[in-house]
Structure formats: structure tokens, C-alpha cells
Motif scaffolding. Structure first.
Motif, short mmCIF file in Angstrom:
data_model
loop_
_atom_site.label_atom_id
_atom_site.label_comp_id
_atom_site.label_asym_id
_atom_site.label_seq_id
_atom_site.Cartn_x
_atom_site.Cartn_y
_atom_site.Cartn_z
N GLN A 130 -0.90 14.66 11.02
CA GLN A 130 -1.80 13.91 10.09
C GLN A 130 -2.62 12.48 11.06
O GLN A 130 -3.57 12.26 10.84
CB GLN A 130 -1.18 13.47 8.94
N LEU A 131 -1.50 12.08 11.67
CA LEU A 131 -1.86 10.95 12.41
C LEU A 131 -2.94 11.09 13.49
O LEU A 131 -3.94 10.57 13.83
CB LEU A 131 -0.86 10.17 12.87
N SER A 132 -2.46 12.40 14.04
CA SER A 132 -3.29 12.70 15.34
C SER A 132 -4.93 12.92 14.80
O SER A 132 -5.77 12.72 15.36
CB SER A 132 -2.80 14.06 16.04
N LEU A 133 -4.80 13.61 13.73
CA LEU A 133 -6.30 14.09 13.11
C LEU A 133 -6.99 12.56 12.65
O LEU A 133 -8.13 12.49 13.18
CB LEU A 133 -6.10 14.90 11.87
N ALA A 134 -6.34 11.79 12.05
CA ALA A 134 -6.76 10.41 11.68
C ALA A 134 -7.29 9.60 12.91
O ALA A 134 -8.38 8.98 13.04
CB ALA A 134 -5.78 9.64 10.97
N LEU A 135 -6.61 9.70 14.13
CA LEU A 135 -6.92 8.67 15.31
C LEU A 135 -8.45 9.34 16.04
O LEU A 135 -8.84 8.68 16.45
CB LEU A 135 -5.92 8.96 16.52
N ARG A 136 -8.43 10.83 15.67
CA ARG A 136 -9.65 11.33 16.31
C ARG A 136 -10.80 11.24 15.36
O ARG A 136 -12.03 11.88 15.67
CB ARG A 136 -9.40 12.78 16.79
N GLY A 137 -10.68 10.58 14.14
CA GLY A 137 -11.56 10.44 13.12
C GLY A 137 -11.97 11.80 12.26
O GLY A 137 -13.12 11.88 11.84
N GLY A 138 -10.76 12.55 12.60
CA GLY A 138 -11.00 13.83 11.57
C GLY A 138 -11.97 14.96 12.32
O GLY A 138 -12.04 15.92 11.48
N LYS A 139 -12.48 14.76 13.39
CA LYS A 139 -13.47 15.60 14.22
C LYS A 139 -12.84 16.16 15.52
O LYS A 139 -12.33 15.31 16.38
CB LYS A 139 -14.66 14.83 14.37
N ALA A 140 -13.25 17.42 15.76
CA ALA A 140 -12.82 17.85 17.33
C ALA A 140 -14.20 17.45 18.12
O ALA A 140 -15.05 17.10 17.62
CB ALA A 140 -12.68 19.33 17.26
N GLU A 141 -13.82 17.56 19.45
CA GLU A 141 -14.64 17.26 20.45
C GLU A 141 -15.88 18.31 20.17
O GLU A 141 -15.78 19.38 19.39
CB GLU A 141 -14.08 17.56 21.81
N THR A 142 -17.17 17.76 20.48
CA THR A 142 -18.27 18.49 20.08
C THR A 142 -18.17 19.90 20.89
O THR A 142 -17.83 20.06 22.14
CB THR A 142 -19.73 17.84 20.86
N GLY A 143 -18.55 20.97 20.06
CA GLY A 143 -18.45 22.35 20.49
C GLY A 143 -17.06 22.96 20.37
O GLY A 143 -17.01 24.31 20.54
N LYS A 144 -16.23 22.31 20.00
CA LYS A 144 -14.62 22.69 20.02
C LYS A 144 -14.33 22.85 18.43
O LYS A 144 -15.00 22.20 17.63
CB LYS A 144 -13.78 22.06 20.86
N SER A 145 -13.33 23.26 18.09
CA SER A 145 -12.66 23.17 16.93
C SER A 145 -11.08 23.26 16.92
O SER A 145 -10.44 23.48 18.10
CB SER A 145 -12.70 24.76 16.24
#
Length: 202
Positions: A130-145
């Protein structure tokens, strides 16, 4: 120092970080992305120490990683050789990070996840999905999932190797390496490149 740091951490955090760097005589080096770690702390035979942090992290990840490594530096100076992420490190990390846990530095939607993490901080924030996702703004790098986003049996690429996504185990996913036919566990927030989507339901 100010002009360099402002590129990597939230502006309001800069004076606090400069204070820590000067107070503890931190030798900081910003380096290119490494796949296996966000940052590290190392000691050299001549007694010198160095902290490195990856340059590809967003400002909130960079700050958290930097303070994580400063905590290792402080523990090394204060306690010598102790368990890397033991009680001494947890206590120092919590103490050093407390002034940064404010909405002027971390968005208010991130603060509850950070507060929960700091009840008992672990070696890597990636183990707290949950923290990992929040720190990334809830988005994966462009083109990735993210692994958790892709369907069961989908084929994906990670570090130039193809895998098939399998079942979920508590917080991680079993994924079959299509080269050596071995099963590996992936963090649910691992960022991967989808090669072939499956539409099977678990």
C-alpha cells in the motif's frame, strides 16, 4: 547543495535534509538506477562512509530512501556493528523521519500509509504494497503495468526475461520463468511489460 537537492526532494524538505547532511557529515552520491535497490550505505577501509541514492526515484521516494540511509549512517557512528535493520535502526529512522511527515512535504493521502509503515519500519518500503503504491502516485511507469493489474496466465517481461503470471500468495504472486521453468515470487507492485494479455479469471 540546495540547488542539487531541490531537483530530487520536495522543496520544504530541503533545509531539514541540509541540516542532517551537515550535522552527520554525510557523503551523498546520487547514482543511476539500480534494479535491486533504491539506495545504500557503505563503509570503506579508511573509515570513510558513503550514501548512494538512485536518481530515477520520484521526490517522495528519494526523500524516504535518503533518510533510510542516513539512519544507517547514524547507527554506524553511534552503535558500531549491529543488525542492519534491527531495533537501533528502526528507532533512529523513526526519529529522523518524524519532522518530514507533514502535508507540506508528503501529500496528505500518503501520510496514513507512512504512519502505518513507521510503526515498525522494514528494510524495504516495497514490502509494504500500500505504501509502495502510494509513493508512486498509484501509477506504474509509462508503458508498464503492476503485477496485480495483469490477468492470470498473462505473459510479461521483467529484466529481459519472460514470465507467466500465476496465483497470488498473501502479498506476492507466483510467476513461471518461461526460460528455466522455475517459479519466482513477485511483489504485487513490481512493474512489468505485458507481452500477451490473458483474459482468464482467477
Amino acid at each position: 547543495m540546495h540547488n542539487t537537492l531541490i531537483k530530487y526532494i520536495p522543496e520544504k524538505a530541503v533545509p531539514l535534509v541540509i541540516y542532517l547532511i551537515n550535522e552527520h557529515k554525510i557523503n551523498l552520491k546520487i547514482v543511476n538506477q539500480r534494479q535491486t535497490k533504491h539506495g545504500d550505505f557503505r563503509t570503506f577501509p579508511n573509515g570513510q562512509t558513503q550514501i548512494t541514492v538512485n536518481n530515477n526515484l520520484n521526490k517522495h521516494q528519494f526523500l524516504l530512501t535518503l533518510v533510510h540511509e542516513i539512519a544507517h549512517h547514524v547507527v554506524h557512528k553511534k552503535f558500531g556493528r549491529v543488525q542492519a535493520h534491527g531495533k537501533e535502526w528502526k528507532m533512529i529512522f523513526q526519529h529522523l523521519m518524524l519532522p518530514f511527515l507533514q502535508p507540506e512535504i508528503y501529500p496528505k493521502e500518503m501520510l496514513p500509509f507512512l504512519a502505518n509503515y513507521f510503526k515498525n519500519p522494514k528494510a524495504s518500503t516495497d514490502t509494504d504494497p500500500q505504501l509502495s503504491l502510494a509513493l508512486r502516485g498509484g501509477k506504474a511507469e509509462t508503458g508498464k503495468s503492476f503485477i496485480f493489474e495483469i490477468p492470470f496466465d498473462s505473459i510479461f517481461q521483467f529484466k529481459n526475461t519472460l514470465y507467466k503470471r500465476g496465483n497470488k500468495r498473501r502479498t506476492r504472486y507466483e510467476c513461471l520463468n518461461l526460460t528455466n521453468k522455475r517459479v519466482y515470487l513477485f511483489n504485487q507492485n513490481a512493474e512489468v511489460l505485458i507481452i500477451k494479455n490473458s483474459f482468464k479469471h482467477e
